[in-house]
Enzyme design. Structure first.
Site, short mmCIF file in Angstrom:
data_model
loop_
_atom_site.label_atom_id
_atom_site.label_comp_id
_atom_site.label_asym_id
_atom_site.label_seq_id
_atom_site.Cartn_x
_atom_site.Cartn_y
_atom_site.Cartn_z
N VAL A 1 7.68 -2.47 7.19
CA VAL A 1 7.69 -1.01 7.15
C VAL A 1 8.27 -0.52 5.82
CG1 VAL A 1 8.50 1.11 8.25
CG2 VAL A 1 7.89 -0.88 9.66
N LYS A 2 7.49 0.27 5.13
CA LYS A 2 7.87 0.78 3.81
C LYS A 2 8.53 2.15 3.97
CE LYS A 2 5.68 0.82 -0.78
NZ LYS A 2 4.34 0.80 -1.44
N VAL A 3 9.78 2.27 3.48
CA VAL A 3 10.60 3.45 3.72
C VAL A 3 11.08 4.01 2.37
CG1 VAL A 3 12.67 4.31 4.87
CG2 VAL A 3 11.36 2.44 5.90
N THR B 1 0.85 -1.18 0.00
CA THR B 1 0.00 0.00 0.00
C THR B 1 0.89 1.24 0.00
OG1 THR B 1 -0.09 0.13 2.41
CG2 THR B 1 -1.79 -1.19 1.32
N ALA C 1 3.47 -1.38 4.95
CA ALA C 1 2.82 -0.19 5.48
C ALA C 1 3.82 0.96 5.46
CB ALA C 1 2.33 -0.46 6.91
#
Length: 216
Positions: A86-88, A27, A60
């Site tokens: 965790v999307k960075v 997402t 996310a």
């Protein structure tokens, strides 16, 4: 190759999951906004709902761009569910954050990757996934699939364990090409996944079988 669906739409996630081939979800803020999910509490609840549908990695995304705030956001996201990744973003502080997350047992997806050099930095920092944006690269008159092949070669030569997640997929052919190029994961809209089902000879053959069955 693993299949992720790139959406925040729960109905589409359920439909893809019912195919039995879905491995995860990605997402981003744009996709969340498209389904009317806004605010920290609402976003967290939405991620929980996604995790209840799909037994796989759920990316996310943090919404900040400085190291300290990304770390705080990432810790909150990771606490939502064990499947959260965790999307960075691929920026200087993003690499620092990925290294921090790696050292503290939090898995990451480095997003907005457009070069092999960026992919090397993400892997060195310990990213679980690296997300080259194929469609956007093609839009700028470069070859997105060539980048997948280049990253695959570098990771194999150097022994990096980071998984290549082909993103910004526009159609079913992109999925096939990403598989040929050695992507570990392909994340795409539901339409692209369903597009793999389609072939005119399948339709013609099935119609013939059904016609012949009526004669039996």
């Amino acid at each position: 190759m693993k299949f992720f669906i790139d959406t925040g739409n729960l109905a589409q996630i359920k439909e893809a999951n019912e195919l039995g081939i879905l491995d995860g979800v990605t997402t981003n803020p744009t996709l969340m906004a498209q389904v009317g999910v806004k605010g920290e509490a609402a976003i967290a609840e939405h991620y929980k709902a996604i995790c209840e549908i799909v037994n796989g990695d759920i990316s996310a995304e943090v919404l900040s761009t400085d190291f300290a705030t990304m770390v705080e956001e990432g810790k909150k996201l990771a606490a939502i569910h064990p499947n959260i990744v965790v999307k960075v973003p691929m920026i200087k502080d993003g690499i620092k954050a990925i290294k921090w997350f790696t050292d503290n047992g939090i898995r990451t997806n480095c997003t907005l990757v457009f070069s092999a050099g960026q992919a090397i930095l993400a892997a060195k920092a310990g990213a679980t996934y690296v997300s080259p944006f194929i469609g956007r690269i093609d839009d700028s008159s470069w070859d997105g699939m060539e980048l997948i092949s280049q990253i695959r070669h570098i990771y194999d030569v150097q022994g990096f364990q980071t998984q290549i997640l082909a993103a910004s997929i526009r159609n079913a052919l992109h999925i096939v090409k990403a598989a040929e190029a050695g992507a570990d994961v392909c994340t795409c809209p539901l339409d692209s996944i369903l597009g793999l089902l389609k072939h005119p000879l399948t339709d013609i053959g099935l119609a013939k079988f059904l016609e012949d069955a009526k004669k039996m």
